[in-house]
Design a protein around this motif. Structure first.
Motif: not given
Length: 262
Positions: A57-63
């Motif tokens: 999620a962090i890598a995908n920019g969700d966070f």
């Protein structure tokens, strides 16, 4: 008692079409053991699964960088109790992806100027070492794999700043480190992989030519194929310095991977 079983060529375990192989199965009284075909299943713990989901999620920019993560919200989203969630978040904190601010909570690391420079220093060290290992192994298959990784980037030559190009770019560097055949280099690379992806997203919009971006990687592959360690090392350093400049600007020390933070 050991029973010998002859397997015909249509069986998936046969060495080739029409081939035959004898496989020994161990009986109750011992004897020769059969060749292992399947690898054991790896059971992931709940905290490990949660940590991987948070990583993605962090890598995908969700966070996004600097965003706050709350236990109650994440526990509800994931459908888990706070115990394993807290353990997973502790893992990410130990890796440096989450930071704890007293009386405020946990936040995704902010990729400030000094953070970006530090990350690129680490990436450069790991990937320079990987290049030298790949050259030392002198395996034609490695060069072929790197050529394929560059070809994957060529599919996005007309979209130099698109998500596809960024992912293919990251895929090239992952392939390079994997080809070094070093568990420790791969482990080190994995720890900075999420931050690398965060930086690649931030780098979008800074490339004017897809061809130039691809040519940088192809030149590195050509130097590796030629076994030119010095040239490959210099190209890797300049490649990383260029990425750093694109992220933090064009100051006097923007591309200096040895400069200390201000």
């Amino acid at each position: 008692m050991t029973v010998a079983i002859t397997v015909d060529g249509d069986d998936p375990g046969v060495d080739g079409p029409g081939g035959r192989r004898t496989t020994s199965h161990q009986g109750k009284r011992g004897g020769s053991t059969r060749r292992r075909v399947l690898t054991p299943l790896v059971q992931e713990s709940t905290p490990a699964i949660i940590a991987r989901k948070l990583h993605n999620a962090i890598a995908n920019g969700d966070f996004p960088p600097g965003s706050q993560l709350t236990e109650s919200g994440l526990a509800a989203d994931l459908g888990v109790s706070r115990g394993p969630l807290r353990e997973a978040m502790q893992r990410l904190t130990a890796e440096g992806l989450l930071v704890s601010h007293r009386n405020r909570g946990l936040f995704v690391v902010s990729m400030e100027r000094d953070d970006i420079r530090d990350m690129y220093v680490a990436r450069t060290a790991v990937e320079r070492a990987a290049v030298q290992q790949v050259i030392a192994h002198r395996e034609p298959e490695a060069v072929a794999a790197l050529d394929e990784a560059v070809d994957a980037m060529r599919a996005f030559v007309d979209e130099p700043n698109g998500a596809g190009m960024a992912e293919a770019d990251m895929g090239f560097h992952q392939t390079l480190v994997e080809l070094a055949e070093s568990q420790r280099l791969s482990r080190l690379h994995e720890t900075i992989l999420v931050e690398t992806r965060m930086c690649l997203r931030a780098m979008r919009g800074t490339y004017s030519s897809g061809k130039e971006r691809i040519d940088e990687h192809q030149a590195l592959v050509d130097a590796i194929a030629a076994g030119d360690s010095a040239k490959a090392d210099a190209l890797m350093i300049e490649h990383m310095a260029d990425g750093l400049r694109r992220l933090i600007g064009d100051g006097d020390d923007a591309g200096d991977l040895t400069a200390s933070g201000s």
